[in-house]
Design a protein around this motif. Structure first.
Motif, PDB file in Angstrom:
ATOM      1  N   ALA A 121      -0.830  -7.244  -8.686  1.00 17.95           N
ATOM      2  CA  ALA A 121      -2.148  -6.582  -8.682  1.00 17.95           C
ATOM      3  C   ALA A 121      -1.982  -5.129  -8.262  1.00 17.95           C
ATOM      4  N   PHE A 122      -2.850  -4.292  -8.857  1.00 15.53           N
ATOM      5  CA  PHE A 122      -2.876  -2.865  -8.480  1.00 15.53           C
ATOM      6  C   PHE A 122      -4.323  -2.423  -8.263  1.00 15.53           C
ATOM      7  N   HIS A 123      -4.516  -1.697  -7.185  1.00 17.62           N
ATOM      8  CA  HIS A 123      -5.804  -1.064  -6.924  1.00 17.62           C
ATOM      9  C   HIS A 123      -5.486   0.372  -6.510  1.00 17.62           C
TER      10      HIS A 123
ATOM     11  N   ASP B 221       0.910  -1.156   0.000  1.00 21.16           N
ATOM     12  CA  ASP B 221       0.000   0.000   0.000  1.00 21.16           C
ATOM     13  C   ASP B 221       0.944   1.199   0.000  1.00 21.16           C
ATOM     14  N   PHE B 222       1.083   1.828  -1.163  1.00 14.01           N
ATOM     15  CA  PHE B 222       2.181   2.813  -1.236  1.00 14.01           C
ATOM     16  C   PHE B 222       1.774   4.133  -1.872  1.00 14.01           C
ATOM     17  N   VAL B 223       2.554   5.141  -1.541  1.00 16.10           N
ATOM     18  CA  VAL B 223       2.429   6.498  -2.083  1.00 16.10           C
ATOM     19  C   VAL B 223       3.831   6.940  -2.510  1.00 16.10           C
TER      20      VAL B 223
ATOM     21  N   ALA C 105      -0.620  -6.627  -4.464  1.00 12.77           N
ATOM     22  CA  ALA C 105       0.211  -7.715  -3.931  1.00 12.77           C
ATOM     23  C   ALA C 105       0.793  -8.522  -5.074  1.00 12.77           C
ATOM     24  N   TYR C 106       1.820  -9.293  -4.704  1.00 10.38           N
ATOM     25  CA  TYR C 106       2.381 -10.298  -5.608  1.00 10.38           C
ATOM     26  C   TYR C 106       1.795 -11.646  -5.191  1.00 10.38           C
ATOM     27  N   ILE C 107       1.610 -12.560  -6.139  1.00  9.65           N
ATOM     28  CA  ILE C 107       1.152 -13.924  -5.840  1.00  9.65           C
ATOM     29  C   ILE C 107       2.002 -14.875  -6.665  1.00  9.65           C
TER      30      ILE C 107
ATOM     31  N   ALA D 157      13.239   2.039  -1.335  1.00 11.94           N
ATOM     32  CA  ALA D 157      14.175   2.669  -2.282  1.00 11.94           C
ATOM     33  C   ALA D 157      13.983   2.079  -3.670  1.00 11.94           C
ATOM     34  N   ASP D 158      12.851   2.477  -4.252  1.00 13.47           N
ATOM     35  CA  ASP D 158      12.555   2.017  -5.600  1.00 13.47           C
ATOM     36  C   ASP D 158      11.714   3.089  -6.287  1.00 13.47           C
ATOM     37  N   THR D 159      11.930   3.267  -7.581  1.00 22.39           N
ATOM     38  CA  THR D 159      11.264   4.368  -8.298  1.00 22.39           C
ATOM     39  C   THR D 159       9.745   4.202  -8.344  1.00 22.39           C
ATOM     40  N   ALA D 160       9.261   2.981  -8.021  1.00 20.92           N
ATOM     41  CA  ALA D 160       7.796   2.850  -7.951  1.00 20.92           C
ATOM     42  C   ALA D 160       7.248   3.750  -6.846  1.00 20.92           C
ATOM     43  N   TYR D 161       8.096   4.025  -5.842  1.00 27.88           N
ATOM     44  CA  TYR D 161       7.675   4.838  -4.694  1.00 27.88           C
ATOM     45  C   TYR D 161       8.002   6.312  -4.920  1.00 27.88           C
ATOM     46  N   THR D 162       7.949   6.696  -6.208  1.00 27.32           N
ATOM     47  CA  THR D 162       8.106   8.107  -6.570  1.00 27.32           C
ATOM     48  C   THR D 162       6.946   8.465  -7.500  1.00 27.32           C
TER      49      THR D 162
ATOM     50  N   ALA E 190       7.273   0.529 -19.655  1.00 26.59           N
ATOM     51  CA  ALA E 190       6.706  -0.822 -19.572  1.00 26.59           C
ATOM     52  C   ALA E 190       7.770  -1.793 -19.069  1.00 26.59           C
ATOM     53  N   HIS E 191       7.442  -2.550 -18.063  1.00 31.91           N
ATOM     54  CA  HIS E 191       8.404  -3.496 -17.463  1.00 31.91           C
ATOM     55  C   HIS E 191       7.666  -4.635 -16.780  1.00 31.91           C
ATOM     56  N   THR E 192       8.426  -5.665 -16.455  1.00 30.29           N
ATOM     57  CA  THR E 192       7.904  -6.697 -15.561  1.00 30.29           C
ATOM     58  C   THR E 192       8.614  -6.514 -14.222  1.00 30.29           C
ATOM     59  N   ASP E 193       7.979  -6.926 -13.166  1.00 32.50           N
ATOM     60  CA  ASP E 193       8.554  -6.764 -11.837  1.00 32.50           C
ATOM     61  C   ASP E 193       9.375  -7.969 -11.424  1.00 32.50           C
ATOM     62  N   THR E 194      10.179  -7.727 -10.397  1.00 35.62           N
ATOM     63  CA  THR E 194      10.966  -8.761  -9.698  1.00 35.62           C
ATOM     64  C   THR E 194      11.778  -9.620 -10.649  1.00 35.62           C
ATOM     65  N   THR E 195      12.350  -8.981 -11.652  1.00 37.25           N
ATOM     66  CA  THR E 195      13.219  -9.723 -12.598  1.00 37.25           C
ATOM     67  C   THR E 195      14.441 -10.257 -11.856  1.00 37.25           C
ATOM     68  N   TYR E 196      14.705  -9.707 -10.675  1.00 38.22           N
ATOM     69  CA  TYR E 196      15.896 -10.027  -9.894  1.00 38.22           C
ATOM     70  C   TYR E 196      15.663 -11.229  -8.961  1.00 38.22           C
ATOM     71  N   PHE E 197      14.490 -11.819  -9.007  1.00 39.19           N
ATOM     72  CA  PHE E 197      14.257 -13.052  -8.236  1.00 39.19           C
ATOM     73  C   PHE E 197      14.474 -14.255  -9.160  1.00 39.19           C
TER      74      PHE E 197
ATOM     75  N   TRP F 234      11.666  -8.105 -18.394  1.00 38.97           N
ATOM     76  CA  TRP F 234      11.984  -6.877 -19.106  1.00 38.97           C
ATOM     77  C   TRP F 234      11.910  -5.724 -18.135  1.00 38.97           C
ATOM     78  N   ASN F 235      13.057  -5.197 -17.746  1.00 42.11           N
ATOM     79  CA  ASN F 235      13.050  -4.112 -16.775  1.00 42.11           C
ATOM     80  C   ASN F 235      14.348  -3.348 -16.920  1.00 42.11           C
ATOM     81  N   ASN F 236      14.264  -2.220 -17.591  1.00 41.01           N
ATOM     82  CA  ASN F 236      15.474  -1.457 -17.912  1.00 41.01           C
ATOM     83  C   ASN F 236      16.162  -0.942 -16.654  1.00 41.01           C
ATOM     84  N   SER F 237      15.347  -0.709 -15.604  1.00 45.92           N
ATOM     85  CA  SER F 237      15.908  -0.120 -14.368  1.00 45.92           C
ATOM     86  C   SER F 237      16.647  -1.173 -13.544  1.00 45.92           C
ATOM     87  N   ASP F 238      16.184  -2.393 -13.596  1.00 47.31           N
ATOM     88  CA  ASP F 238      16.715  -3.420 -12.684  1.00 47.31           C
ATOM     89  C   ASP F 238      17.657  -4.387 -13.382  1.00 47.31           C
ATOM     90  N   ARG F 239      17.968  -4.097 -14.660  1.00 51.06           N
ATOM     91  CA  ARG F 239      18.854  -5.000 -15.391  1.00 51.06           C
ATOM     92  C   ARG F 239      20.295  -4.732 -14.956  1.00 51.06           C
TER      93      ARG F 239
END
Ligand SMILES: C[N+](C)(C)CCCC[C@H](N)C(=O)O
Ligand SMILES: O=C(O)CCC(=O)C(=O)O
Length: 436
Positions: free
Chosen positions: A250-252, A216-218, A406-408, A224-229, A235-242, A335-340
């Protein structure tokens, strides 16, 4: 001779000789004539012709058949787990004779155990008899583009009440849309993190990460991630680093409050979606050599922002992963230019430059008008998408924009999709065989 421990285990499990009482957990009555023959070192199952499949026989090793006994002494009726140690059974066990009955095949063994193989299990042996239920599930839809976005609008829309209704069809429809197209929307969700979390937990357990569990973020850089800005995110996919990127995301959007004195219009923060499978297929079609490069060159990924975090996967991974070879269906996009991380120089000068040329081509497809679907998330509508396929992003924004979700995990989602859409017994059987 069995070792002392094995023989004492066997002796303690007197059921080997006890007359077997079973009530098969799924009684599929006989629906086809099958001939079973015990032969010297094998058991032959003779399947009659079906549809376009001619009559055919399947020979199985005797030990394999014994290890796959489905009687209630060998399969725990409460947990459906194997309830005996495979290796307590003598390697030289012999099948003596078999009987086909209304409920399945019964085989008597040299230690007097009578194994039981219900018809639905026997049918799973033969591809021609396997194409039912979840085995016949539709494969994923071909990639969609902005041009076809409206064609499947009905398929991706569900209503919160229907999804939450254990007797409703909403969960089946939502999970089928995510499986088939990569995403679904849940409308009329109460605008609260609690209702959103409850909804997502119904799909599968929320996955905990260094961002926490349910998020739940603003734009306050709480993490420390640009999503929190409030900056734009391509366009990217998340958690490419896992090692295993999250299966669903999910987003609401709960609220978007304009800055003081600013009108509420034109605050930005529009959402972007792109079907990564569509983009990758376009690349495969137009530039097969670039597709090959993005499948073959493995690169590092990282999450390094938070003080106490320095995450990287167990290995380097390519942007595109396919099932069974270069011509196979696309399995996952990272695909994530920031986390590659750094494209490895060890790949060689030419390969590195070809990787950049290939990635640039994929990037141009992703950023093309035909690939990008822009829309404004509204409070009350939850977006749930396949993070192995769908790329997401957002436009920059002003003001206080609050987002939760959330992630699932992938396997938890696939379990929910199967159980919501198919007979549980068939799903369990399918999973045991892992038929593709
Ligand atoms: C979704 N949530 C706000 C929790 C985290 C966002 C993480 C974004 C990260 N750069 C990644 O792509 O994985
Ligand atoms: O804020 C958004 O709309 C999306 C944020 C995002 O891309 C992410 O959290 O990965």
């Amino acid at each position: 001779m069995l070792g002392r421990t094995a023989s004492s285990r066997l002796a303690s499990r007197s059921f080997w000789c006890r007359p077997r009482i079973y009530r098969p957990n799924v009684l599929h009555t006989r629906t086809f004539q099958l001939d079973v023959r015990v032969e010297k070192n094998k058991v032959r199952f003779l399947f009659p012709p079906k549809d376009s499949h001619p009559e055919h026989s399947i020979d199985v090793s005797q030990f394999w058949l014994r290890d796959n006994c489905r009687c209630q002494l060998c399969v725990n009726k409460d947990t459906l787990q194997k309830d005996f140690d495979t290796f307590d059974v003598p390697g030289n066990i012999k099948a003596e004779h078999s009987q086909t009955q209304q409920d399945g095949v019964h085989v008597t063994w040299s230690d007097q155990h009578v194994s039981f193989h219900p018809w639905n299990w026997v049918k799973s042996m033969a591809p021609s008899y396997r194409q039912e239920g979840v085995n016949a599930a539709p494969s994923k839809a071909a990639g969609w583009s902005a041009n076809s976005w409206d064609e499947w609008a009905e398929a991706r829309e569900t209503d919160y009440k229907d999804v939450m209704d254990k007797n409703g069809t909403g969960m089946a429809k939502l999970t089928a849309a995510i499986h088939h197209y990569g995403l679904g929307f849940v409308k009329n969700t109460p605008v609260s993190p609690e209702a959103t979390e409850e909804l997502l937990e119904r799909i599968g357990p929320v996955r905990n990460t260094h961002y926490g569990g349910f998020y739940d973020f603003v734009p306050d850089l709480a993490k420390a991630d640009t999503a929190y800005t409030n900056i734009a995110l391509g366009a990217h996919t998340d958690t490419t680093y896992f090692t295993e990127p999250t299966g669903l995301q999910a987003f609401h959007m709960l609220s978007h409050i304009p800055p003081p004195g600013e009108p509420s219009g034109a605050l930005g923060g529009e959402s972007l979606l792109c079907d990564g499978f569509y983009a990758a297929e376009k690349l495969r079609e137009k530039h097969p050599e670039y597709f090959k490069t993005l499948c073959e060159v493995k690169i590092p990924w990282h999450a390094s922002g938070n003080e106490d975090v320095a995450i990287a996967p167990d290995a380097t991974y390519p942007v595109i992963e396919t099932e069974s070879g270069l011509d196979g269906p696309i399995r996952r996009i990272r695909w994530n230019n920031s986390d590659r991380g750094v494209v490895p120089l060890e790949a060689g000068f030419d390969v590195v430059d070809r990787w950049y040329a290939a990635a640039r081509e994929l990037d141009s497809i992703i950023k093309s008008k035909e690939s990008e679907c822009w829309f404004q998330l509204q409070p009350g509508t939850v977006l749930v998408f396949d993070n192995w396929r769908i790329l997401h992003g957002r436009a920059e924004f002003k003001g206080l924009r609050r987002m939760c979700g959330a992630y699932i995990n992938r396997d938890d989602f696939v379990s929910r999709w199967k159980l919501s859409n198919y007979d549980r017994a068939d799903v369990i059987l399918h999973n045991m065989w892992q038929h593709r």
